[in-house]
Design a protein around this motif. Sequence first.
Motif: not given
Length: 227
Positions: A74-97
Amino acid sequence: MTPTEQRPARRPSLVEQALQEMRRRILENEWPANFTVLEAEIGLELGMSRTPVREALVQLEAQGLVALRPRHGVQVLPISADDMADIYQIITALEAQAAELAARRGLTEADLAQLEEPAAIMERALESDDRLAWAHADEDFHRTLVALSGNARLAAMIASVSDQAHRVRMTMIHQRPRPVLSTLEHRLLVDALRRGDAEGARELQRIHRRRGGEVMIGFLRQNAGQL
């Protein structure tokens, strides 16, 4: 069963126990990015057979936390800056709502107290530079805010994308600048919620989360290949 009797609490299954423990290790970076381990080794550590471990790992793979490599463990997957940009677009929109919904509901003083407590803990932690205490209180604040929106599906959607952000937060907690502005923003949001200012609460939370995402994305870009 009489009304005063309670059913005994259900014990977590072996799969649930394995899932909880492995998630904890990943999210707290005990198993950092690219860490590899054999399923048999996990079973020995947890005192379980490979079957519940395997079932739990399949769930972790579906959540994007690990990759199962046949014959390589089993390998723990790394996190890329692009991954985090996608994730934070979702978090920002949903938490603002969520902030807007909470304000429109008309929160009681008891509701607001649930937000004021972690806000106060963050302020004390900032004074003593206790970064871990600050981070845990910050997460309590955001989790409570989302719950106070009254929208369980919205809360579930936010929870589903928050794990990766947690991993990065715990990695950078001692390297980021002191979160002075972030701490203040929590108080400003509570004030907007108390006034019932739905648009103001939405905008405050949008700005807060967008800026926090920019900090994380910048950190990942500076440490490419390490997370």
